[in-house]
Design an enzyme around this catalytic site. Structure first.
Site, PDB file in Angstrom:
ATOM      1  CE1 TYR A  28      -5.094  11.456 -14.730  1.00  0.00           C
ATOM      2  CE2 TYR A  28      -4.786   9.150 -14.167  1.00  0.00           C
ATOM      3  CZ  TYR A  28      -5.589  10.172 -14.622  1.00  0.00           C
ATOM      4  OH  TYR A  28      -6.892   9.915 -14.971  1.00  0.00           O
ATOM      5  CG  HIS A  33      -1.424   5.825  -8.446  1.00  0.00           C
ATOM      6  ND1 HIS A  33      -0.558   5.252  -7.533  1.00  0.00           N
ATOM      7  CD2 HIS A  33      -0.752   5.843  -9.630  1.00  0.00           C
ATOM      8  CE1 HIS A  33       0.560   4.917  -8.142  1.00  0.00           C
ATOM      9  NE2 HIS A  33       0.474   5.275  -9.418  1.00  0.00           N
ATOM     10  N   GLY A  83      -0.557   4.779  -4.647  1.00  0.00           N
ATOM     11  CA  GLY A  83       0.859   4.388  -4.571  1.00  0.00           C
ATOM     12  C   GLY A  83       1.721   5.602  -4.286  1.00  0.00           C
ATOM     13  CG  HIS A  84       2.098   8.693  -7.272  1.00  0.00           C
ATOM     14  ND1 HIS A  84       1.101   8.494  -8.190  1.00  0.00           N
ATOM     15  CD2 HIS A  84       3.264   8.579  -7.953  1.00  0.00           C
ATOM     16  CE1 HIS A  84       1.633   8.287  -9.386  1.00  0.00           C
ATOM     17  NE2 HIS A  84       2.953   8.316  -9.271  1.00  0.00           N
ATOM     18  CB  SER A 121       0.569   1.813 -13.005  1.00  0.00           C
ATOM     19  OG  SER A 121       1.116   2.478 -14.130  1.00  0.00           O
ATOM     20  NE  ARG A 158       3.655   4.452 -19.249  1.00  0.00           N
ATOM     21  CZ  ARG A 158       4.848   4.793 -18.742  1.00  0.00           C
ATOM     22  NH1 ARG A 158       5.270   4.255 -17.615  1.00  0.00           N
ATOM     23  NH2 ARG A 158       5.614   5.676 -19.352  1.00  0.00           N
TER      24      ARG A 158
HETATM   25  P1  AMP Z   1       5.784   7.703 -11.414  1.00  0.00           P
HETATM   26  O1  AMP Z   1       4.915   8.907 -11.233  1.00  0.00           O
HETATM   27  O2  AMP Z   1       5.108   6.562 -12.091  1.00  0.00           O
HETATM   28  O3  AMP Z   1       7.140   8.042 -11.995  1.00  0.00           O
HETATM   29  O4  AMP Z   1       6.081   7.164  -9.955  1.00  0.00           O
HETATM   30  C1  AMP Z   1       6.631   7.991  -8.959  1.00  0.00           C
HETATM   31  C2  AMP Z   1       7.052   7.153  -7.784  1.00  0.00           C
HETATM   32  O5  AMP Z   1       5.928   6.438  -7.275  1.00  0.00           O
HETATM   33  C3  AMP Z   1       8.104   6.099  -8.160  1.00  0.00           C
HETATM   34  O6  AMP Z   1       9.067   6.008  -7.118  1.00  0.00           O
HETATM   35  C4  AMP Z   1       7.277   4.837  -8.264  1.00  0.00           C
HETATM   36  O7  AMP Z   1       8.014   3.662  -7.996  1.00  0.00           O
HETATM   37  C5  AMP Z   1       6.234   5.066  -7.190  1.00  0.00           C
HETATM   38  N1  AMP Z   1       5.051   4.241  -7.446  1.00  0.00           N
HETATM   39  C6  AMP Z   1       4.321   4.184  -8.593  1.00  0.00           C
HETATM   40  N2  AMP Z   1       3.332   3.276  -8.483  1.00  0.00           N
HETATM   41  C7  AMP Z   1       3.452   2.730  -7.244  1.00  0.00           C
HETATM   42  C8  AMP Z   1       2.721   1.729  -6.519  1.00  0.00           C
HETATM   43  N3  AMP Z   1       1.685   1.081  -7.049  1.00  0.00           N
HETATM   44  N4  AMP Z   1       3.122   1.429  -5.269  1.00  0.00           N
HETATM   45  C9  AMP Z   1       4.190   2.070  -4.714  1.00  0.00           C
HETATM   46  N5  AMP Z   1       4.899   3.027  -5.330  1.00  0.00           N
HETATM   47  C10 AMP Z   1       4.548   3.354  -6.581  1.00  0.00           C
END
Ligand code: AMP
Length: 270
Positions: free
Chosen positions: A23, A25, A27-28, A176, A178
């Protein structure tokens, strides 16, 4: 995946790895871009890891959109999108878990006692599968990044860990997956996390060094938001994650707040 990675390494390519739960965004994507800049071959994993969710958490309703994720990865220069199933990662009879024992019980570990054990286990498995030269994690999950660094050091993984800065929406909300759970009213209320962190930064900039003053101000600010319920506000040493009373060195201000039913986290480093 392992065979492909080994062949790629033998060809002399530098492998960069970004583990995600999908999912995707911005950030990823910022993590992926950072990996693409420094690697010859970029692997992104997409795996909603059941072992890092507790009972009653959002494993079953965690948002998924494989078609969109795949397109975003293709646009961002990803060479391999690795999407194992839970049955492949944890086949019947699975019995080995990796536990970090000093940092995992603090902050998010208080309300999510099994979470980081799931994270270290899956990241160890993914490192063995992808054999990356380096992996990129986000500062958004500061405690996770810290624990992964610890695991790599203590278990001698030949992987360099890079931490990428938090990517935010224009109004300051940390991106996020979420966030999509939030109703429009909750989306507005969710800004209190960033506002509280900004207030901590402002007090610090103005010379305040007493951690209890910062956390009291943050607490008061969030208490004024109807849908918000504080899980924790912590001011800790960035390395040990132990609480500090007086802010001297690199200090992590981290918080987890429930907005309605959605638990959000955010942080700043002073
Ligand atoms: P997740 O899919 O939520 O497990 O996140 C995967 C990776 O993306 C993890 O290393 C998170 O810390 C990073 N991540 C998630 N949201 C952000 C964000 N807003 N800014 C930077 N990195 C992010």
């Amino acid at each position: 995946m392992q065979r492909l990675a080994r062949r790629t390494r033998r060809a002399g390519k530098r492998i960069g790895f970004v583990p995600t739960m999908g999912y995707l965004h911005d950030g990823h994507l910022s993590l992926i871009r950072l990996a693409a800049k420094r690697a010859d071959w970029v692997v992104v994993s997409l795996f909603v890891n059941p072992t890092q969710f507790g009972p009653g958490e959002d494993l079953d309703r965690y948002p998924r959109d494989f078609t969109r994720d795949k397109a975003l990865c293709a646009e961002t220069g990803v060479d391999v999108l690795f999407c194992p199933t839970a049955a492949e990662m944890y086949p019947p009879g699975y019995s080995v878990y990796v536990a970090e024992t000093r940092l995992s019980g603090r902050l998010c570990g208080v309300s999510r006692p099994h979470h980081f054990g799931g994270v270290t286990t899956v990241v160890a498995k993914l490192f063995n599968l992808v054999a990356p030269d380096f992996a990129v994690f986000g500062q958004k999950d500061a405690q996770q990044a810290r624990i992964v660094r610890q695991m790599v050091r203590d278990l001698n993984f030949p992987v360099k860990i890079r931490i990428a800065p938090i990517v935010r929406e224009p109004d300051g909300l940390a991106m996020s997956s979420r966030n999509r759970y939030l109703s429009p009213g909750e989306r507005a209320d969710a800004l209190c996390l960033h506002r509280a962190l900004q207030e901590a930064e402002r007090l610090h900039r103005d010379g305040e060094r007493d951690a209890s003053v910062l956390s009291a101000r943050m607490r008061a600010l969030i208490a004024g938001v109807a849908s918000a319920e504080i899980d924790y506000i912590e001011i800790v040493d960035d390395e040990t994650l132990q609480p500090v009373e007086t802010i001297t060195g690199r200090t992590l201000v981290a918080l987890a707040v429930r907005i309605g039913k959605t638990r959000l986290i955010d942080n700043v480093v002073l």
